[in-house]
Write a protein that holds these residues in place. Structure first.
Motif, PDB file in Angstrom:
ATOM      1  N   TYR A  18       0.842  -1.169  -0.023  1.00  0.00           N
ATOM      2  CA  TYR A  18      -0.100   0.107  -0.147  1.00  0.00           C
ATOM      3  C   TYR A  18       0.957   1.254  -0.140  1.00  0.00           C
ATOM      4  N   LYS A  21       2.633   1.771  -3.095  1.00  0.00           N
ATOM      5  CA  LYS A  21       1.693   2.024  -4.388  1.00  0.00           C
ATOM      6  C   LYS A  21       1.517   3.777  -4.173  1.00  0.00           C
ATOM      7  N   LYS A  26       2.798   7.188 -11.297  1.00  0.00           N
ATOM      8  CA  LYS A  26       1.667   6.878 -11.941  1.00  0.00           C
ATOM      9  C   LYS A  26       1.919   5.494 -12.847  1.00  0.00           C
ATOM     10  N   GLU A  29       4.742   0.090 -11.542  1.00  0.00           N
ATOM     11  CA  GLU A  29       3.466  -1.269 -11.061  1.00  0.00           C
ATOM     12  C   GLU A  29       4.010  -1.595  -9.864  1.00  0.00           C
ATOM     13  N   LYS A  67      -6.710  -5.706  -6.071  1.00  0.00           N
ATOM     14  CA  LYS A  67      -7.062  -5.111  -7.394  1.00  0.00           C
ATOM     15  C   LYS A  67      -7.952  -3.770  -7.131  1.00  0.00           C
ATOM     16  N   LYS A  68      -8.536  -3.548  -5.933  1.00  0.00           N
ATOM     17  CA  LYS A  68      -9.074  -2.262  -5.788  1.00  0.00           C
ATOM     18  C   LYS A  68      -8.039  -1.266  -5.590  1.00  0.00           C
ATOM     19  N   LYS A  69      -6.935  -1.516  -5.170  1.00  0.00           N
ATOM     20  CA  LYS A  69      -5.748  -0.392  -4.773  1.00  0.00           C
ATOM     21  C   LYS A  69      -4.697  -0.589  -6.201  1.00  0.00           C
ATOM     22  N   LYS A  70      -5.418  -1.213  -7.130  1.00  0.00           N
ATOM     23  CA  LYS A  70      -4.467  -1.444  -8.589  1.00  0.00           C
ATOM     24  C   LYS A  70      -3.205  -1.811  -8.398  1.00  0.00           C
ATOM     25  N   ILE A  71      -3.097  -3.032  -7.541  1.00  0.00           N
ATOM     26  CA  ILE A  71      -1.872  -3.866  -7.162  1.00  0.00           C
ATOM     27  C   ILE A  71      -1.839  -4.977  -7.929  1.00  0.00           C
ATOM     28  N   THR A  72      -1.157  -5.269  -8.710  1.00  0.00           N
ATOM     29  CA  THR A  72      -1.035  -6.833  -9.169  1.00  0.00           C
ATOM     30  C   THR A  72      -0.776  -7.662  -8.177  1.00  0.00           C
TER      31      THR A  72
END
Length: 95
Positions: A18, A21, A26, A29, A67-72
């Protein structure tokens, strides 16, 4: 573009992912690799033992959270890591 890899999704790995991220650009990844699809909050085990909580109350599925945090999220065990060139392999990968 940088790829930031966090090995493990436990009590240290999740907050690290977290934070990375938030700090990453931006285009960067953040990737979390964990052998478990769930996070189990171990300090709450005594509550389960005395029936104050159910096991499902202290466990969460990791994929939707990341996924909600846009973390693979890669749900596989990591056996080796080679930073240059960056490669990781699972114990079940062909050798």
């Amino acid at each position: 573009m940088a790829k930031i890899v966090v090995l493990g999704a436990g009590i240290g790995g999740i907050p690290m992912a977290y934070e990375m991220k938030e700090l990453a650009r931006k285009e960067d990844e953040v990737i979390v690799i964990s052998d478990s699809p769930t996070f189990h909050f171990v300090p709450s085990n005594p509550w389960v033992a005395v029936n104050w909580r159910k096991p499902s109350d202290i466990k969460i599925e990791l994929a939707p959270v990341f996924k909600k945090k846009k973390i693979t999220f890669i749900q596989k065990a990591a056996a080796r890591y080679a930073p240059n060139p960056t490669k990781w392999s699972s114990p079940t990968a062909a050798r």
